[in-house]
Design a protein around this motif. Structure first.
Motif, PDB file in Angstrom:
ATOM      1  N   PRO A 111       0.822  -1.217   0.000  1.00 15.86           N
ATOM      2  CA  PRO A 111       0.000   0.000   0.000  1.00 15.86           C
ATOM      3  C   PRO A 111       0.853   1.263   0.000  1.00 15.86           C
ATOM      4  O   PRO A 111       1.963   1.283   0.544  1.00 15.86           O
ATOM      5  CB  PRO A 111      -0.800  -0.117   1.304  1.00 15.86           C
ATOM      6  CG  PRO A 111       0.036  -0.987   2.188  1.00 15.86           C
ATOM      7  CD  PRO A 111       0.726  -1.956   1.274  1.00 15.86           C
ATOM      8  N   ARG A 112       0.314   2.286  -0.621  1.00  7.11           N
ATOM      9  CA  ARG A 112       0.972   3.585  -0.633  1.00  7.11           C
ATOM     10  C   ARG A 112       0.044   4.607   0.011  1.00  7.11           C
ATOM     11  O   ARG A 112      -1.181   4.445   0.043  1.00  7.11           O
ATOM     12  CB  ARG A 112       1.331   4.003  -2.064  1.00  7.11           C
ATOM     13  CG  ARG A 112       2.356   3.062  -2.710  1.00  7.11           C
ATOM     14  CD  ARG A 112       2.865   3.605  -4.025  1.00  7.11           C
ATOM     15  NE  ARG A 112       3.655   4.832  -3.872  1.00  7.11           N
ATOM     16  CZ  ARG A 112       4.955   4.853  -3.593  1.00  7.11           C
ATOM     17  NH1 ARG A 112       5.615   3.726  -3.385  1.00  7.11           N
ATOM     18  NH2 ARG A 112       5.603   6.004  -3.497  1.00  7.11           N
ATOM     19  N   VAL A 113       0.637   5.682   0.529  1.00  4.53           N
ATOM     20  CA  VAL A 113      -0.094   6.668   1.325  1.00  4.53           C
ATOM     21  C   VAL A 113       0.008   8.034   0.653  1.00  4.53           C
ATOM     22  O   VAL A 113       1.105   8.487   0.301  1.00  4.53           O
ATOM     23  CB  VAL A 113       0.474   6.739   2.758  1.00  4.53           C
ATOM     24  CG1 VAL A 113      -0.283   7.778   3.589  1.00  4.53           C
ATOM     25  CG2 VAL A 113       0.414   5.366   3.427  1.00  4.53           C
ATOM     26  N   TYR A 114      -1.124   8.697   0.490  1.00  2.00           N
ATOM     27  CA  TYR A 114      -1.154  10.049  -0.081  1.00  2.00           C
ATOM     28  C   TYR A 114      -0.506  11.047   0.885  1.00  2.00           C
ATOM     29  O   TYR A 114      -0.783  11.026   2.086  1.00  2.00           O
ATOM     30  CB  TYR A 114      -2.602  10.462  -0.358  1.00  2.00           C
ATOM     31  CG  TYR A 114      -2.760  11.921  -0.717  1.00  2.00           C
ATOM     32  CD1 TYR A 114      -2.561  12.353  -2.019  1.00  2.00           C
ATOM     33  CD2 TYR A 114      -3.090  12.866   0.261  1.00  2.00           C
ATOM     34  CE1 TYR A 114      -2.687  13.700  -2.347  1.00  2.00           C
ATOM     35  CE2 TYR A 114      -3.213  14.205  -0.059  1.00  2.00           C
ATOM     36  CZ  TYR A 114      -3.009  14.615  -1.371  1.00  2.00           C
ATOM     37  OH  TYR A 114      -3.122  15.945  -1.692  1.00  2.00           O
ATOM     38  N   VAL A 115       0.331  11.944   0.337  1.00  2.93           N
ATOM     39  CA  VAL A 115       0.940  12.976   1.180  1.00  2.93           C
ATOM     40  C   VAL A 115       0.743  14.384   0.627  1.00  2.93           C
ATOM     41  O   VAL A 115       0.774  15.360   1.390  1.00  2.93           O
ATOM     42  CB  VAL A 115       2.449  12.731   1.392  1.00  2.93           C
ATOM     43  CG1 VAL A 115       2.666  11.491   2.251  1.00  2.93           C
ATOM     44  CG2 VAL A 115       3.200  12.599   0.069  1.00  2.93           C
ATOM     45  N   THR A 124       2.635  10.146  -3.398  1.00  4.57           N
ATOM     46  CA  THR A 124       2.442   9.105  -2.398  1.00  4.57           C
ATOM     47  C   THR A 124       3.787   8.575  -1.904  1.00  4.57           C
ATOM     48  O   THR A 124       4.817   8.741  -2.562  1.00  4.57           O
ATOM     49  CB  THR A 124       1.626   7.925  -2.965  1.00  4.57           C
ATOM     50  OG1 THR A 124       2.369   7.281  -4.008  1.00  4.57           O
ATOM     51  CG2 THR A 124       0.284   8.402  -3.517  1.00  4.57           C
ATOM     52  N   VAL A 125       3.735   7.927  -0.738  1.00  4.50           N
ATOM     53  CA  VAL A 125       4.919   7.265  -0.172  1.00  4.50           C
ATOM     54  C   VAL A 125       4.505   5.862   0.257  1.00  4.50           C
ATOM     55  O   VAL A 125       3.316   5.592   0.475  1.00  4.50           O
ATOM     56  CB  VAL A 125       5.483   8.048   1.041  1.00  4.50           C
ATOM     57  CG1 VAL A 125       5.937   9.430   0.622  1.00  4.50           C
ATOM     58  CG2 VAL A 125       4.435   8.136   2.159  1.00  4.50           C
ATOM     59  N   PRO A 126       5.447   4.964   0.406  1.00  5.98           N
ATOM     60  CA  PRO A 126       5.088   3.613   0.872  1.00  5.98           C
ATOM     61  C   PRO A 126       4.535   3.643   2.300  1.00  5.98           C
ATOM     62  O   PRO A 126       4.947   4.466   3.122  1.00  5.98           O
ATOM     63  CB  PRO A 126       6.422   2.853   0.817  1.00  5.98           C
ATOM     64  CG  PRO A 126       7.285   3.635  -0.109  1.00  5.98           C
ATOM     65  CD  PRO A 126       6.883   5.068   0.065  1.00  5.98           C
ATOM     66  N   ALA A 127       3.606   2.760   2.577  1.00  8.93           N
ATOM     67  CA  ALA A 127       3.103   2.619   3.945  1.00  8.93           C
ATOM     68  C   ALA A 127       4.220   2.112   4.846  1.00  8.93           C
ATOM     69  O   ALA A 127       5.031   1.268   4.441  1.00  8.93           O
ATOM     70  CB  ALA A 127       1.923   1.661   3.976  1.00  8.93           C
ATOM     71  N   THR A 128       4.265   2.617   6.059  1.00 11.89           N
ATOM     72  CA  THR A 128       5.322   2.223   6.988  1.00 11.89           C
ATOM     73  C   THR A 128       5.029   0.903   7.683  1.00 11.89           C
ATOM     74  O   THR A 128       5.925   0.314   8.294  1.00 11.89           O
ATOM     75  CB  THR A 128       5.532   3.319   8.045  1.00 11.89           C
ATOM     76  OG1 THR A 128       4.273   3.583   8.699  1.00 11.89           O
ATOM     77  CG2 THR A 128       6.043   4.601   7.398  1.00 11.89           C
ATOM     78  N   PHE A 186      -3.913   8.032   5.076  1.00 10.93           N
ATOM     79  CA  PHE A 186      -2.902   8.222   6.126  1.00 10.93           C
ATOM     80  C   PHE A 186      -2.244   6.881   6.383  1.00 10.93           C
ATOM     81  O   PHE A 186      -2.711   5.832   5.899  1.00 10.93           O
ATOM     82  CB  PHE A 186      -3.519   8.791   7.408  1.00 10.93           C
ATOM     83  CG  PHE A 186      -4.772   8.074   7.855  1.00 10.93           C
ATOM     84  CD1 PHE A 186      -4.710   6.867   8.544  1.00 10.93           C
ATOM     85  CD2 PHE A 186      -6.020   8.613   7.583  1.00 10.93           C
ATOM     86  CE1 PHE A 186      -5.851   6.205   8.951  1.00 10.93           C
ATOM     87  CE2 PHE A 186      -7.175   7.951   7.984  1.00 10.93           C
ATOM     88  CZ  PHE A 186      -7.090   6.745   8.669  1.00 10.93           C
ATOM     89  N   GLN A 187      -1.181   6.897   7.142  1.00  7.79           N
ATOM     90  CA  GLN A 187      -0.484   5.666   7.489  1.00  7.79           C
ATOM     91  C   GLN A 187      -1.400   4.765   8.335  1.00  7.79           C
ATOM     92  O   GLN A 187      -2.123   5.247   9.213  1.00  7.79           O
ATOM     93  CB  GLN A 187       0.790   5.972   8.272  1.00  7.79           C
ATOM     94  CG  GLN A 187       1.870   6.684   7.481  1.00  7.79           C
ATOM     95  CD  GLN A 187       2.548   5.764   6.464  1.00  7.79           C
ATOM     96  OE1 GLN A 187       2.362   4.544   6.472  1.00  7.79           O
ATOM     97  NE2 GLN A 187       3.336   6.362   5.573  1.00  7.79           N
ATOM     98  N   PRO A 188      -1.403   3.461   8.071  1.00  9.40           N
ATOM     99  CA  PRO A 188      -2.256   2.561   8.856  1.00  9.40           C
ATOM    100  C   PRO A 188      -2.043   2.722  10.358  1.00  9.40           C
ATOM    101  O   PRO A 188      -0.905   2.739  10.841  1.00  9.40           O
ATOM    102  CB  PRO A 188      -1.818   1.173   8.373  1.00  9.40           C
ATOM    103  CG  PRO A 188      -1.334   1.397   6.978  1.00  9.40           C
ATOM    104  CD  PRO A 188      -0.669   2.750   7.014  1.00  9.40           C
ATOM    105  N   GLY A 189      -3.148   2.885  11.076  1.00  3.62           N
ATOM    106  CA  GLY A 189      -3.103   3.028  12.525  1.00  3.62           C
ATOM    107  C   GLY A 189      -2.940   4.442  13.026  1.00  3.62           C
ATOM    108  O   GLY A 189      -3.024   4.673  14.233  1.00  3.62           O
TER     109      GLY A 189
END
Length: 411
Positions: A111-115, A124-128, A186-189
């Motif tokens: 998954p990737r995250v919108y920034v 986007t960036v990779p999910a942490t 957003f980042q998961p969690g």
């Protein structure tokens, strides 16, 4: 006004009958002045129905009254049922709450995250960390809904054809694959955001169980609980019982029929929405709430352990935060203060901050057509309210219903 199916004199279960009539008097005005077309409310205490009233029309144009077996679109009141289904599988050891969902849904492997940036060129960036089963159950996965119209990610959903429905021809598996291709909000969690997470959870139920979601519900939940009228669509022989949908209007009736939406449940759906696809009756959904209140069992049919239900209905937001502190705004009328979120339910953690007469530990949810329910373990009480107006943010029906129900408690 119709009054039927009451199991007990309200006084026997600590309710004042005259004070309960205030519920009817108040909500009758909504129909008399045209804001609502019809409604039905059921109040149960100690496992017995103490108040059950219907008023108005299920279908104004057909002059068809609300009856005891009227079928209502319950939209997001489907979510607690899907969450129960997932936790039934969890109790079998099928997965852990910390497991990455990509183990069963490989489309979520990266998954990737919108920034930043517009919908035409999102950055986007990779999910942490991976999206986990717990994230789906708590709406903290970073997924969203197209109808929110708050974030760029909401617009990306709409551009892919996801607003209040799915593109033509998509089944649940296709929807999940499409959502996995879109960036997370957003980042998961990291936050709470009301979303298609429960629909993804429904697909997880399908993959893990080897059954379609409708088959799992029918065999494992509706059949055992005697919920004979709850399903993803209305067969032809039941359509005369289906309540029509309405939306607010500035005209003299103040609510107008939403025909395009009204037709969606009169045939088998292209996709089975565990987040909002079911049709039910007040009596059926009350049986579901009785199972919850009774620790996962009803009339000899056990779906969940009492300890699992207790765990699901605690606040799971990090640090014990409420939705105001940890959540993204949903609707202007939604009250976030003092309410956390469990595994599929909103959970009251502070009634004073909530500014609503209820109990700590009460859990609840509602549907897009202004329906709602809650379960109060402290008072041994459940309430189900059905109506047919989109959107649910139009009037503060649920908070008004709470104050009217609790003021009738006298023991």
């Amino acid at each position: 006004m119709k009054n039927f199916g009451i199991d007990v004199d309200p006084r026997e279960v600590g309710l004042d009958a005259q004070r309960l009539q205030r519920i009817d008097t108040h909500f009758r005005r909504y129909v008399d002045d045209g804001r609502l077309t019809g409604w039905q409310v059921m109040v149960s205490r100690h496992g017995k129905v103490a108040h059950l009233t219907s008023y108005g029309l299920a279908d104004r144009e057909a002059n068809r009254a609300v009856e005891k077996d009227t079928l209502w679109r319950i939209y997001s009141m489907t979510k607690p049922i899907t969450s129960v289904a997932a936790m039934m599988l969890w109790e079998q050891g099928a997965f852990e709450l910390s497991d990455p969902v990509s183990r069963w849904l490989p489309e979520f492997a990266q998954p990737r995250v919108y920034v930043a940036g517009p919908a035409a060129r999102p950055i986007t960036v990779p999910a942490t960390e991976p999206i986990r089963v717990w994230h789906l159950l708590t709406h903290t996965a970073g997924l969203t809904y197209g109808f929110h119209r708050v974030n760029v990610t909401d617009e990306l959903y709409r551009l892919r054809g996801f607003e209040t429905d799915a593109p033509d021809g998509f089944d649940l598996a296709a929807c999940v694959r499409a959502w996995a291709e879109l960036p997370l909000a957003f980042q998961p969690g990291a936050e709470w955001n009301y979303s298609v997470a429960t629909d993804v959870l429904g697909r997880l139920v399908e993959v893990v169980s080897g059954q379609t979601l409708d088959a799992f519900f029918a065999e494992r939940i509706f059949g055992p609980l005697g919920m004979t009228d709850t399903a993803f669509w209305c067969s032809e022989d039941r359509q005369a019982r289906l309540a029509a949908l309405y939306t607010p209007s500035s005209g003299p009736t103040r609510a107008v029929r939403a025909d395009a939406l009204s037709k969606k449940v009169t045939r088998p759906p292209a996709w089975l929405s565990g987040g909002g696809g079911l049709v039910s009756t007040t009596r059926d959904y009350t049986r579901f709430t009785w199972m919850l209140l009774n620790g996962g069992e009803l009339d000899g049919a056990r779906l969940l352990s009492p300890r699992t239900l207790h765990y699901m209905t605690r606040n799971h937001l990090p640090g014990g935060a409420d939705l105001k502190a940890f959540g993204r705004p949903l609707f202007a009328e939604t009250r976030y203060d003092g309410v956390g979120f469990g595994l599929g339910f909103g959970v009251v953690v502070d009634p004073v901050a909530y500014r609503t007469l209820t109990s700590a530990g009460e859990y609840h949810w509602g549907g897009m057509a202004s329906t709602g329910f809650w379960v109060d373990p402290e008072e041994d009480m459940t309430v189900v309210f059905m109506t047919q107006l989109l959107p649910s943010s139009t009037y503060p029906l649920r908070s008004q219903l709470r104050q009217l129900v609790y003021q009738a408690l006298i023991d």
